[in-house]
Design a protein around this motif. Sequence first.
Motif, mmCIF file in Angstrom:
data_model
loop_
_atom_site.group_PDB
_atom_site.id
_atom_site.type_symbol
_atom_site.label_atom_id
_atom_site.label_comp_id
_atom_site.label_asym_id
_atom_site.label_seq_id
_atom_site.Cartn_x
_atom_site.Cartn_y
_atom_site.Cartn_z
ATOM 1 N N TRP A 234 50.809 9.039 20.328
ATOM 2 C CA TRP A 234 51.951 9.741 20.898
ATOM 3 C C TRP A 234 53.053 8.722 21.091
ATOM 4 C CZ3 TRP A 234 49.279 12.435 25.632
ATOM 5 C CH2 TRP A 234 48.427 13.447 25.183
ATOM 6 N N HIS A 235 54.271 9.160 20.950
ATOM 7 C CA HIS A 235 55.410 8.288 21.185
ATOM 8 C C HIS A 235 56.001 8.651 22.550
ATOM 9 C CE1 HIS A 235 58.724 5.681 20.103
ATOM 10 N NE2 HIS A 235 59.505 6.587 20.662
ATOM 11 N N VAL B 251 57.808 12.509 25.843
ATOM 12 C CA VAL B 251 56.645 12.233 25.004
ATOM 13 C C VAL B 251 56.719 13.153 23.794
ATOM 14 C CG1 VAL B 251 55.108 13.810 26.282
ATOM 15 C CG2 VAL B 251 54.132 11.991 24.890
ATOM 16 N N ARG B 252 56.516 12.576 22.633
ATOM 17 C CA ARG B 252 56.490 13.330 21.376
ATOM 18 C C ARG B 252 55.037 13.417 20.948
ATOM 19 N NH1 ARG B 252 59.960 10.313 18.691
ATOM 20 N NH2 ARG B 252 61.684 11.381 19.675
ATOM 21 N N LEU B 253 54.515 14.639 20.883
ATOM 22 C CA LEU B 253 53.106 14.872 20.599
ATOM 23 C C LEU B 253 52.860 15.053 19.109
ATOM 24 C CD1 LEU B 253 52.449 17.339 23.529
ATOM 25 C CD2 LEU B 253 51.994 14.891 23.471
ATOM 26 N N GLY B 254 51.615 14.946 18.733
ATOM 27 C CA GLY B 254 51.217 15.059 17.340
ATOM 28 C C GLY B 254 51.527 16.402 16.713
ATOM 29 N N GLU C 247 57.839 18.211 22.047
ATOM 30 C CA GLU C 247 58.306 17.168 22.950
ATOM 31 C C GLU C 247 58.317 17.715 24.366
ATOM 32 O OE1 GLU C 247 62.197 15.941 21.735
ATOM 33 O OE2 GLU C 247 61.457 14.867 19.974
ATOM 34 N N LEU D 54 51.645 18.148 30.516
ATOM 35 C CA LEU D 54 50.609 18.033 29.487
ATOM 36 C C LEU D 54 49.374 18.853 29.856
ATOM 37 C CD1 LEU D 54 50.855 14.259 28.565
ATOM 38 C CD2 LEU D 54 51.079 16.167 26.962
#
Length: 90
Positions: A7-8, A26-29, A33, A69
């Motif tokens: 994750w970024h 957070v940028r998820l798979g 976002e 999340l």
Amino acid sequence: MSTLVGWHVELEFSEDGHRTSAAAMVRLGDGSELKARGYAMRHPSDPEQLRVGEEIAGARALMDLSSQLLSKAHREIDEATGRHSYPLTH
């Protein structure tokens, strides 16, 4: 065989007088976002320690991301199973 997933996460801080704000993302798979904000206030008589304000504001933003999340994961569980799931609390 294991799969590596990442994750970024980005955190940005701004200072305005006695107030520190943090913007977290957070940028998820799956391409989604999540964004959150956190704040910290320094009492005027306290010494200026920008790092401490950043740590508090950043922690609060990350706590909000954590909650988002968990909510996202439980919505996905509920949609997949047709039942209501319950997050673990401590």
